[in-house]
Each structure stands twice: as C-alpha cells, then as structure tokens.
Design an enzyme around this catalytic site. Structure first.
Site, PDB file in Angstrom:
ATOM      1  N   ARG A  77       0.872  -1.168   0.000  1.00 34.04           N
ATOM      2  CA  ARG A  77       0.000   0.000   0.000  1.00 34.04           C
ATOM      3  C   ARG A  77       0.907   1.215   0.000  1.00 34.04           C
ATOM      4  O   ARG A  77       1.492   1.574   1.014  1.00 34.04           O
ATOM      5  CB  ARG A  77      -0.903  -0.020   1.241  1.00 34.04           C
ATOM      6  CG  ARG A  77      -2.039   0.994   1.208  1.00 34.04           C
ATOM      7  CD  ARG A  77      -2.751   1.049   2.560  1.00 34.04           C
ATOM      8  NE  ARG A  77      -2.004   1.878   3.506  1.00 34.04           N
ATOM      9  CZ  ARG A  77      -2.205   1.865   4.823  1.00 34.04           C
ATOM     10  NH1 ARG A  77      -3.074   1.039   5.356  1.00 34.04           N
ATOM     11  NH2 ARG A  77      -1.507   2.672   5.622  1.00 34.04           N
ATOM     12  N   HIS A 107      -3.944   4.873   4.555  1.00 38.07           N
ATOM     13  CA  HIS A 107      -5.171   4.074   4.580  1.00 38.07           C
ATOM     14  C   HIS A 107      -6.280   4.769   3.794  1.00 38.07           C
ATOM     15  O   HIS A 107      -6.946   4.159   2.964  1.00 38.07           O
ATOM     16  CB  HIS A 107      -5.604   3.851   6.033  1.00 38.07           C
ATOM     17  CG  HIS A 107      -6.915   3.152   6.168  1.00 38.07           C
ATOM     18  ND1 HIS A 107      -7.101   1.837   5.809  1.00 38.07           N
ATOM     19  CD2 HIS A 107      -8.126   3.590   6.632  1.00 38.07           C
ATOM     20  CE1 HIS A 107      -8.354   1.490   6.032  1.00 38.07           C
ATOM     21  NE2 HIS A 107      -8.997   2.531   6.529  1.00 38.07           N
ATOM     22  N   TYR A 139       3.042   6.085  11.585  1.00 35.25           N
ATOM     23  CA  TYR A 139       3.334   4.700  11.965  1.00 35.25           C
ATOM     24  C   TYR A 139       4.176   3.944  10.937  1.00 35.25           C
ATOM     25  O   TYR A 139       4.519   2.789  11.148  1.00 35.25           O
ATOM     26  CB  TYR A 139       2.030   3.925  12.233  1.00 35.25           C
ATOM     27  CG  TYR A 139       1.022   3.971  11.085  1.00 35.25           C
ATOM     28  CD1 TYR A 139       1.060   3.049  10.048  1.00 35.25           C
ATOM     29  CD2 TYR A 139       0.028   4.941  11.067  1.00 35.25           C
ATOM     30  CE1 TYR A 139       0.134   3.088   9.014  1.00 35.25           C
ATOM     31  CE2 TYR A 139      -0.904   4.992  10.041  1.00 35.25           C
ATOM     32  CZ  TYR A 139      -0.843   4.063   9.016  1.00 35.25           C
ATOM     33  OH  TYR A 139      -1.758   4.107   7.989  1.00 35.25           O
TER      34      TYR A 139
END
Length: 397
Positions: free
Chosen positions: A285, A289, A298
């Site tokens: 990815r 998100h 993170y």
C-alpha cells in the site's frame, strides 16, 4: 528451504487425497498447504525467475498485455480519485496505488458471467471490470450506498464493514451452484479483516458446500495502522484455509504474471466444481489508509522508499518490453487512455448530482410495501403543500 514441520504438514494434507478417504479433496499439486514462499514469476526488476512450484502455467501474452493496459489506466484513475478528495469532490478515498496487479489480475481471470464482491479499497478492480468510474465513486462521494446496477454489472456493492461480503459471496455462489449455472464468485478482503468472525464463517460454509468461490486476501501489511504481526502468528494468511479444507496459495501480489497464473488456475478450479480457493496476495500500500490518515505516524520513510521499488506496473512493463510484447507506442497509448479517463472523470465529478425525493423509496424494495407507499404519499402531499408558500416567498423578494 522446506522445514521438517512443513514436510509433515504437507504429507498430512495429501493423505486426505487417498481415493478411499470419505472426505477426499483434489487440491493443487502441493496439497492443502500453500507454497513455502509466495509464488513468483518476476523479480523486482522485472526479470523472469523460476517459480517456487511448477503448479502454474505462465499466462498467454495477450492476457499479460491486456493486464498491463488496465493496470496503467487503473493507476491513473486512482491518482485522479485521490486528487478529487483534495478538491472536496469526494468525502474520502482509500487508495489502492501499488495493488494494481492484485486487483486487475484478479478480475481479468473472470468471465462475464462471474461475480465480484469488493471492499471499499477495490475501486480499481471495479473500473477494470467495466463499471462506470463515476458510479464507482458515488459511495465515496456520499451520494448513494451503491451507484451502479449490481445485477447488470455482476459486482456487489463495495463493502465497508469488514468481511461481511464473504458471507454474501459464499451464499450467492451456493445459490448459483444449486441453479446449475456456470458462475464463479470472487470476494476480496484485506489482511486485517481476516481477524473477523465472518471471514471464518464464510470459508467454512464455502468449504462444506464446495461452492465455486475464490477468496482473495490483499495483504498489504497494514490494517489502517495495525501491522500484520498484530493480526496473526500464522506463517502466512493463506494457511488459514487449511483448517476448513480450502485449497490455498500465497502469491507475490506485485508480480502480475504470478497473480494471473494462479488466478487462472483458481478460477478454473472453482468453475470445475472442485470447491473454493483462498489466495493471499502479498502486496504494498503505497499511500495512506485513506486521505484522512497520516501513515507517516506509523510507517517510516525508509519503508516507503523500499516498497516503492516493488512497483507492479513498472515490473510488468519491463518484462513485456524484454519479450517485445509492448513498445513505446503501446505504452504511450495506454497512458493516453488513462488521461482520457481522468479528464472525463474530472468533468463529470464536477457536476453536482441531481437528487429526487422519491429516491428515498425507490431502492428499498423491488416492490414497495404498503407502509412505504403511504410514507411516499405523505411526502408528496407535504411537498405539494409547501410549493405555493415557496413561490410566494420568492415573489416577496
């Protein structure tokens, strides 16, 4: 290297293939156990490598070229959709940039009669499947729960609740099976959603009734900000199919050749009535998100720089160029097609949707209930009563 435990596990799984066994399976060559390493045909640089198993056949050149074209167009769509969020035209958009091989390669293995059950991150798969890009984005713009005709497109509504679509997919596959139809149902899921109970219930149901379904886990390593290590201690998410008697495999999801090779076999397997398949696609990815997430909180910059070199589109392009299957002209035309799609998407997304009060009732039931008809009548009466007042107020201005 194959470990003793792996050998023992494979032997145990293959033991159920004995013709006298009351629950005989006919799994892939490796038995119920997935390959010890993700199946791969191309390395990160796009060079051909020897797959870890000879259970899969390299796809035909025409399919690989078509996959590349759709991946290029799909990436351009994804970039444009991300830009639309910054312009206020979308409420939210979960990018799948980096996962193009997973989404395009998966749906490309399906026939027109087959069904797709997507998650909210599978917009590129839907566009590749032929769904109108604007209709794909109605959910994310907040216009409707689903802006396309699911019966016509054979694509279920994009699912936001985690894993619930696997139950729906298994049920539809069972229904199509009972009707004797030549239908395969493909359901997408993320790595984090494998922790949900619906995931296990869907697999168990599909296995017991031997339904023609292919369950696709796109494992990008993150469930929002939760890493895979917090989801499972299993050596691979593909192993989760073993306990249910589901044939499973793990694949390099950034290798479009491998994805197509395994998907082609999985779809053919399910269509032949041999039961469901669980596939784990290891992918990346590249974005956050969603546009509302800051993944730098993170994820390290070193990680993002490292996975950028695993680009599925560039990997496939290099391989096709080396085989003289595409040239500069083809690549430029694919990019131009993507630009045309992006321009059309921008233009149509800049038009405000036209809503009608009857839409509140139009898509609840195929045949409206008496209660709905009564409510619709009350609304019409109220609207008609307000119209003269509105006109009088406008004239007073």
């Amino acid at each position: 290297m194959t470990t003793p435990d792996h050998v023992a596990g494979r032997a145990a799984a293959q033991a159920v293939d004995h013709p006298d066994h009351p629950h005989r399976h006919e799994p892939f060559q490796a038995g119920l156990i997935p390959a010890p390493e993700p199946v791969r045909f191309l390395d990160e640089a796009g060079n051909r490598v020897q797959p870890v198993t000879d259970d899969y056949v390299e796809p035909e050149p025409d399919q690989l070229v078509e996959c590349y074209r759709r991946m290029v167009v799909g990436r351009r769509f994804d970039i444009q959709a991300t830009a639309l969020t910054k312009q206020g035209r979308l409420a939210v958009y979960p990018s799948s940039r980096g996962q193009e091989a997973c989404q395009v390669g998966s749906v490309l293995a399906l026939g027109d009669q087959d069904w797709v059950f997507p998650t909210y991150r599978d917009s590129v798969a839907l566009v590749s499947r032929g769904v109108d890009p604007v209709e794909v984005l109605t959910l994310l713009r907040g216009d409707q729960h689903c802006g396309y005709d699911v019966s016509q497109t054979r694509v279920a509504a994009q699912c936001t609740p985690l894993s619930t679509q696997l139950l729906h997919a298994a049920g539809l596959a069972h229904g199509e099976q009972r009707r004797g139809r030549d239908t395969v149902v493909m359901a997408f899921i993320g790595d984090g959603a494998t922790s949900e109970g619906d995931f296990h219930e869907g697999l168990n149901f599909a296995a017991v009734f031997k339904v023609p379904a292919v369950f696709v886990i796109q494992n990008n390593g993150w469930a929002i900000s939760v890493p895979l290590s917090k989801q499972t201690a299993a050596p691979s998410l593909a192993y989760k199919g073993i306990g249910y008697g589901v044939v499973c495999e793990q694949v390099d999801g950034n290798d479009a050749v491998a994805v197509l090779a395994v998907m082609n076999k999985a779809v053919a397997w399910a269509r032949a009535g041999k039961g469901p398949v669980l596939l784990e696609l290891h992918t990346t990815r590249l974005e956050a998100h969603t546009n509302a997430d800051d993944h730098l909180r993170y994820r390290s910059k070193e990680e993002l720089e490292a996975i950028a070199h695993e680009d599925a589109v560039a990997r496939l392009e290099k391989y096709l160029r080396a085989r003289d299957l595409v040239d500069d002209a083809f690549v430029e035309e694919a990019k131009a097609e993507g630009e045309r799609l992006a321009a059309d998407l921008r233009e149509r997304m800049n038009l405000d949707p036209e809503a009608h009060p009857d839409d509140l009732f139009r898509h609840v039931y195929a045949s409206p209930t008496p209660q709905l008809r009564e409510q619709q009548g009350l609304l019409h009466a109220e609207l008609e009563a307000e119209t003269p007042l509105d006109a009088e107020a406008e004239g007073a201005r």
